[in-house]
Scaffold this motif. Structure first.
Motif, PDB file in Angstrom:
ATOM      1  N   LEU A   1       0.823  -1.208   0.000  1.00 56.23           N
ATOM      2  CA  LEU A   1       0.000   0.000   0.000  1.00 56.23           C
ATOM      3  C   LEU A   1       0.858   1.259   0.000  1.00 56.23           C
ATOM      4  CD1 LEU A   1      -2.995  -0.912   2.327  1.00 56.23           C
ATOM      5  CD2 LEU A   1      -3.015  -0.558  -0.131  1.00 56.23           C
ATOM      6  N   ALA A   2       2.006   1.210   0.671  1.00 62.47           N
ATOM      7  CA  ALA A   2       2.920   2.350   0.668  1.00 62.47           C
ATOM      8  C   ALA A   2       3.457   2.598  -0.740  1.00 62.47           C
ATOM      9  CB  ALA A   2       4.073   2.101   1.641  1.00 62.47           C
ATOM     10  N   LEU A   3       3.845   1.526  -1.414  1.00 63.23           N
ATOM     11  CA  LEU A   3       4.314   1.674  -2.799  1.00 63.23           C
ATOM     12  C   LEU A   3       3.199   2.199  -3.702  1.00 63.23           C
ATOM     13  CD1 LEU A   3       6.523  -1.503  -3.370  1.00 63.23           C
ATOM     14  CD2 LEU A   3       7.269   0.876  -3.151  1.00 63.23           C
ATOM     15  N   GLU A   4       1.999   1.679  -3.512  1.00 61.84           N
ATOM     16  CA  GLU A   4       0.863   2.152  -4.311  1.00 61.84           C
ATOM     17  C   GLU A   4       0.671   3.657  -4.131  1.00 61.84           C
ATOM     18  OE1 GLU A   4      -3.980   1.765  -4.506  1.00 61.84           O
ATOM     19  OE2 GLU A   4      -2.868   0.194  -3.451  1.00 61.84           O
ATOM     20  N   LYS A   5       0.729   4.121  -2.883  1.00 62.23           N
ATOM     21  CA  LYS A   5       0.578   5.552  -2.618  1.00 62.23           C
ATOM     22  C   LYS A   5       1.701   6.350  -3.283  1.00 62.23           C
ATOM     23  CE  LYS A   5      -0.118   8.934   1.050  1.00 62.23           C
ATOM     24  NZ  LYS A   5      -1.085   9.703   0.310  1.00 62.23           N
ATOM     25  N   GLY A   6       2.923   5.848  -3.214  1.00 63.96           N
ATOM     26  CA  GLY A   6       4.043   6.530  -3.848  1.00 63.96           C
ATOM     27  C   GLY A   6       3.879   6.631  -5.360  1.00 63.96           C
ATOM     28  N   PHE A   7       3.384   5.568  -5.973  1.00 65.53           N
ATOM     29  CA  PHE A   7       3.162   5.603  -7.422  1.00 65.53           C
ATOM     30  C   PHE A   7       1.959   6.466  -7.788  1.00 65.53           C
ATOM     31  CE2 PHE A   7       5.973   1.857  -7.546  1.00 65.53           C
ATOM     32  CZ  PHE A   7       6.824   2.285  -8.551  1.00 65.53           C
ATOM     33  N   ARG A   8       0.946   6.523  -6.918  1.00 65.19           N
ATOM     34  CA  ARG A   8      -0.170   7.441  -7.172  1.00 65.19           C
ATOM     35  C   ARG A   8       0.315   8.881  -7.110  1.00 65.19           C
ATOM     36  NH1 ARG A   8      -3.846   6.923  -3.110  1.00 65.19           N
ATOM     37  NH2 ARG A   8      -3.008   5.038  -2.202  1.00 65.19           N
ATOM     38  N   GLU A   9       1.236   9.177  -6.183  1.00 67.12           N
ATOM     39  CA  GLU A   9       1.817  10.517  -6.111  1.00 67.12           C
ATOM     40  C   GLU A   9       2.640  10.821  -7.358  1.00 67.12           C
ATOM     41  OE1 GLU A   9       3.962  11.286  -2.499  1.00 67.12           O
ATOM     42  OE2 GLU A   9       2.154  11.042  -1.260  1.00 67.12           O
ATOM     43  N   ALA A  10       3.384   9.837  -7.846  1.00 65.88           N
ATOM     44  CA  ALA A  10       4.164  10.023  -9.076  1.00 65.88           C
ATOM     45  C   ALA A  10       3.228  10.298 -10.254  1.00 65.88           C
ATOM     46  CB  ALA A  10       5.018   8.785  -9.350  1.00 65.88           C
TER      47      ALA A  10
END
Length: 143
Positions: free
Chosen positions: A74-83
């Motif tokens: 979920l942390a990676l998902e959030k980071g990619f959504r920010e990207a």
């Protein structure tokens, strides 16, 4: 070289790549929950069959490991959504450059995203429910 705008094939491809990564992280998170519940249930059934109720606490190990792994996805998902959002913002501000087209990595601090994900109901709600189920199974059913 062609101008980078919302109809450029390279821009569309980059957005599809980011969307694909985001979708995979969401699927991985979902799979963590499914595998954890399956594994914990199987271990509890084996423990009940063998008549060793004190071993029920062993199921806390996969619960904690999957909790951490789920939070990481979920942390990676959030980071990619920010990207993705940053890319769209640059696209709308006309500040997008060719270098941005070759960068596919999460934005923000993964560690802070990780702790935010741990506080998400989609994580703690499932795993705390599972811990309660383990405790109830051990205390009431397997006694």
């Amino acid at each position: 070289m062609s101008e980078l705008n919302d109809s450029s094939p390279s821009v569309q491809t980059h957005l599809q790549i980011l969307q694909g990564v985001i979708q995979r992280m969401a699927n991985n998170s979902s799979q963590c929950k499914a595998w954890c519940i399956t594994l914990v249930s199987a271990i509890l059934i084996i423990i009940a069959d063998k008549g060793k109720p004190d071993l029920a606490w062993v199921t806390m190990i996969p619960s904690i490991l999957f909790f951490a792994l789920d939070s990481y996805y979920l942390a990676l998902e959030k980071g990619f959504r920010e990207a993705y959002s940053e890319f769209i913002k640059k696209l709308h501000d006309d500040s997008l450059n060719v270098k941005d087209m070759f960068e596919v990595k999460p934005r923000g601090k993964t560690s802070s995203h990780f702790f935010e994900a741990m506080k998400s109901f989609s994580v703690w709600g499932v795993y705390s429910g599972l811990v309660i189920l383990i405790a109830v199974t051990r205390i009431i059913i397997l006694s």
